[in-house]
Design an enzyme around this catalytic site. Structure first.
Site, PDB file in Angstrom:
ATOM      1  N   ASP A 124      14.775 -10.873  28.183  1.00 25.36           N
ATOM      2  CA  ASP A 124      15.497  -9.650  27.840  1.00 25.36           C
ATOM      3  C   ASP A 124      16.946  -9.704  28.318  1.00 25.36           C
ATOM      4  O   ASP A 124      17.286 -10.476  29.214  1.00 25.36           O
ATOM      5  CB  ASP A 124      14.780  -8.469  28.529  1.00 25.36           C
ATOM      6  CG  ASP A 124      14.907  -7.174  27.766  1.00 25.36           C
ATOM      7  OD1 ASP A 124      15.787  -7.062  26.913  1.00 25.36           O
ATOM      8  OD2 ASP A 124      14.105  -6.251  28.043  1.00 25.36           O
ATOM      9  N   ASP A 159      13.613  -1.117  20.445  1.00 21.60           N
ATOM     10  CA  ASP A 159      12.821  -0.312  21.383  1.00 21.60           C
ATOM     11  C   ASP A 159      12.243   0.910  20.686  1.00 21.60           C
ATOM     12  O   ASP A 159      11.432   1.626  21.258  1.00 21.60           O
ATOM     13  CB  ASP A 159      13.699   0.152  22.548  1.00 21.60           C
ATOM     14  CG  ASP A 159      13.743  -0.885  23.668  1.00 21.60           C
ATOM     15  OD1 ASP A 159      13.034  -1.894  23.561  1.00 21.60           O
ATOM     16  OD2 ASP A 159      14.491  -0.678  24.639  1.00 21.60           O
TER      17      ASP A 159
END
Ligand code: GLA
Length: 731
Positions: free
Chosen positions: A482, A552
């Site tokens: 990430d 997300d």
């Protein structure tokens, strides 16, 4: 051989199955671009260029009294600087004498069997059976001794041409490169073209925008240090009339994860120039004598078959020629469950094992422990950089935790955010000089974290050592990599003051070095990229990782747009898609059908699902596995556009032999007593008969494509349908 040099006409033509690309050493040895489009065989396309006096467009000195040759009006392979071409340049170099000038003449070319590689950057490769060839054309400025090598990779069968560029300083003193574009493509007539781009924001990446190109410079790019949520390094140039199924489309996909720029300029004569490369903002790269700089690769495709035709070219190419992971071809992707939305950072080993146990009933193969397992990380204000297990949370230790998960016959995955550091971390306390921060100024905080200076080799080595150590210490099957902020405060204390303009790019080079090492050390691990969702979803990342987290935003109705936009260039098998609690009024089955347009998994607290819900999930996980050969290997069709008004969104996948297909549709709006609606299939064989979901009746492909499948009526809100089509006759 896909590359032909015609010594009489002095043309070089690149041939793919359906396209031609042509250049020629023209007047005064300038390298002219002549053509890119449907195949033209070996016609010398220079007949199109009309030379006439164009007032206020300068003429090279060597053309003497002839006023008809002006670089301002010539289509070029690599536009020059300060040579009378006032349009968008491909290069801006400050020579050792301080002059801003590049005057490249073609001096040499080479045709080589096989695809070139880049030394510092990722590049597409030829898969075994491919015919791929390389063309190198050298342009030299004889005054400054700056040499440019234009690289072309020709993938004949795939209908793909790649381009990249190398700059070499052949002089005896340093030069400074301020701009270098990897591709420059000139169209003699560009008045009727549109530009399609993929802007977005956090939670809404890669939405689709189409604009008509008029007489100014259209700019698309990122200066956020990553390819970004806000724009994507992929654009389409197309006919104004192009649709999903018809029309000429050119695609440009840049294999680079940092700042990028695309410019499309319609000039005074309606000629169009497109350039793409590293963004010149705060980019100044010093090249000492004999040093070489590489610009990233651009993957180009052309089709006459609309956006769908273009997507198919990219999907096929990116499924075979981009990433060497065994998960691309040999090993089926697992159904995963990720702990993030189930527990955020509030977990211990027992809670994780309980989620995994419940997930086992849902047909899950892989349990992923997301953020929160390392250092002191109870919220997002601390801990980043301390890549050792927090044994206050994982009390049994990582090794034992993985054993317990493996004991459930599940694989184990783990999350990292290696490029970042929290000020409240042991790493920052030990090495404050490792962060990017401008001397005397406070750094910009974002999610309360700072970025490590990835241009430093000691930082790279630290990350390689720490991440590899975790991966070696337990039986880890999957890694989510990430990055959760944009870069600011670009400054490195390892680089001299006059070279700080190199830091943005050196960050990316450092990142690629770290990823390359970790991936090559662990070829059996499945890597998924992530950047606060899909903020760095680009072809370069997909060179390293076979899949990338789309967003997300897990709301299934928003996801319809997210998947739609992403699908223009990136195939289904790259799109990380999960079922979560987001979308309270959306049935589980609908969430699953949406997630099956990607790598499929869960992101919820499985212990909170009742037996019935777990059973539904089990059925959906099994369906994902059952349809894998269709969704991951077949051709993808967008059947509706979710950005336009409509009551449903539909898409489908068809196997290459067209004997099986999966049509998916989500009802996004229920209208009272509305007209009957039909899903019109695509890509089937008209004369083949198909059975739908094992029903008795069979329908010809022609019927399904022209009349369509009626959408069932009187269904609950946000219902979704999956129609599995199977051919019954032999054609
Ligand atoms: C990012 C990712 C999420 C999750 C969190 C953890 O936002 O996109 O999926 O991993 O970070 O902090």
């Amino acid at each position: 051989m896909g590359i032909v040099f015609n010594s009489t006409a002095k043309t070089i033509t690149l041939h793919t199955k359906n396209t031609s690309y042509q250049m020629k050493t023209g007047n005064l040895d300038y390298l002219l671009h002549l053509y890119y489009g449907p195949s033209i065989r070996d016609t010398d396309m220079s007949y199109q260029i009309m030379q006439y006096d164009r007032g206020f467009s300068g003429n090279p000195y060597e053309s003497r009294d002839a006023r008809t040759f002006s670089l301002d009006a010539q289509p070029q392979e690599f536009s020059t600087q300060q040579q009378g071409d006032f349009r968008t340049p491909s290069i801006e170099v400050v020579n050792s004498d301080g002059s801003y000038s590049f005057h490249g003449k073609a001096v040499n070319y080479k045709i080589i069997k096989g695809k070139y590689n880049l030394d510092t950057l990722p590049a597409a490769f030829a898969a075994d059976k491919d015919t791929a060839d390389t063309l190198e054309v050298v342009l030299l400025d004889r005054v400054s001794n700056v040499e440019i090598t234009l690289l072309y990779g020709v993938f004949e069968e795939a209908d793909i041409i790649t381009r990249a560029v190398r700059v070499k300083n052949l002089g005896s003193r340093s030069i400074r490169l301020k701009r270098i574009m990897s591709v420059c493509l000139d169209f003699l007539n560009g008045a009727d073209m549109d530009l399609v781009s993929f802007p977005g924001r956090y939670g809404q990446e890669r939405q689709v925008e189409r604009q008509h190109i008029n007489h100014h410079i259209h700019t698309i790019g990122s200066v956020r240090g990553s390819s970004s949520h806000q724009q994507n390094p992929f654009v389409i140039l197309c006919d104004r009339s192009a649709t999903e199924d018809y029309g000429k489309c050119y695609g440009f996909s840049l294999m680079y994860s940092g700042n990028f720029l695309t410019e499309a300029e319609l000039d005074q004569y309606d000629q169009l120039r497109l350039v793409m490369g590293i963004h010149p903002r705060q980019f100044v790269y010093e090249l000492k004598p004999q040093e070489v700089f590489e610009g990233p690769e651009v993957v180009m495709a052309f089709t006459e078959h609309g956006f769908t035709g273009l997507s198919h070219l990219y999907h096929d190419f990116y499924r075979t020629n981009l990433c060497k992971s065994k998960f691309v071809t040999e090993v089926q992707r697992p159904v995963l469950i990720n702990s993030w939305e189930a527990a955020f950072m509030d977990f211990d080993d027992v809670k994780l094992v309980n989620i995994a146990k419940a997930a086992k009933n849902m047909g899950v193969d892989l349990f992923v422990m997301d953020d929160g397992w390392f250092g002191k990380r109870d919220d997002d204000n601390s801990g980043l950089g301390d890549w050792f297990v927090n044994e206050n949370k994982i009390k049994c230790g990582l090794h034992r935790l993985v054993e317990q998960i493996n004991g459930l016959d599940m694989k184990f995955g783990i999350w990292f955010e290696p490029e970042m550091v929290s000020e409240d971390s042991d790493l920052y306390r030990a090495h404050p000089e490792w962060v990017m921060q401008i001397p005397g100024r406070h750094a910009v905080r974002s999610r309360n974290q700072l970025a490590l200076d990835m241009s430093r080799q000691d930082v790279q080595d630290y990350l390689i050592e720490k991440v590899n150590a975790i991966l070696d210490n337990a039986n880890i099957y999957y890694v989510k990599w990430d990055i959760n902020r944009s870069l600011a405060d670009i400054w490195s204390n390892k680089i001299p003051a006059e070279r700080q303009g190199e830091v943005y790019h050196r960050y990316i080079l450092g990142l690629y070095r770290v990823m390359d090492n970790i991936i090559k050390t662990h070829p059996d691990i499945l890597f998924e990229g992530c950047s606060g969702g899909g903020g760095r979803y680009d072809a370069a990342m997909l060179h390293y990782y076979p899949q990338y987290w789309v967003s997300d935003n897990n709301h299934p109705i928003d996801r319809l747009k997210l998947h739609y936009g992403t699908s223009f260039v990136y195939p289904t098998c790259t799109m990380g898609a999960h079922i979560s609690d987001s979308g309270k009024f959306v049935p589980l089955e609908t969430k699953a059908i949406v997630a099956m347009c990607g790598t499929f998994g869960y992101e919820l607290d499985a212990t909170q699902l009742n037996k019935k819900q777990q059973k539904i999930c089990k059925k959906q996980s099994d369906l994902f596995r059952k349809y894998y050969h269709i969704t991951f290997k077949g051709d993808y069709y967008r059947l509706t556009n979710p950005f336009e008004d409509g009551n449903f969104t539909a898409w489908m996948h068809v196997t290459k032999n067209k004997r099986e297909a999966l049509v998916s549709a989500v009802v996004t709006n229920l209208t009272c007593n509305g007209p009957q609606e039909y899903i019109k299939a695509k890509g089937l064989k008209p004369d083949t008969f198909y059975r739908i979901n094992k029903e008795k009746t069979v329908y010809s492909g022609a019927a399904l494509m022209n009349a369509g499948i009626p959408i069932p009526r009187e269904v609950p809100e946000y219902s979704a349908f999956q129609f599995h089509l199977k051919a019954v006759n032999k054609q």
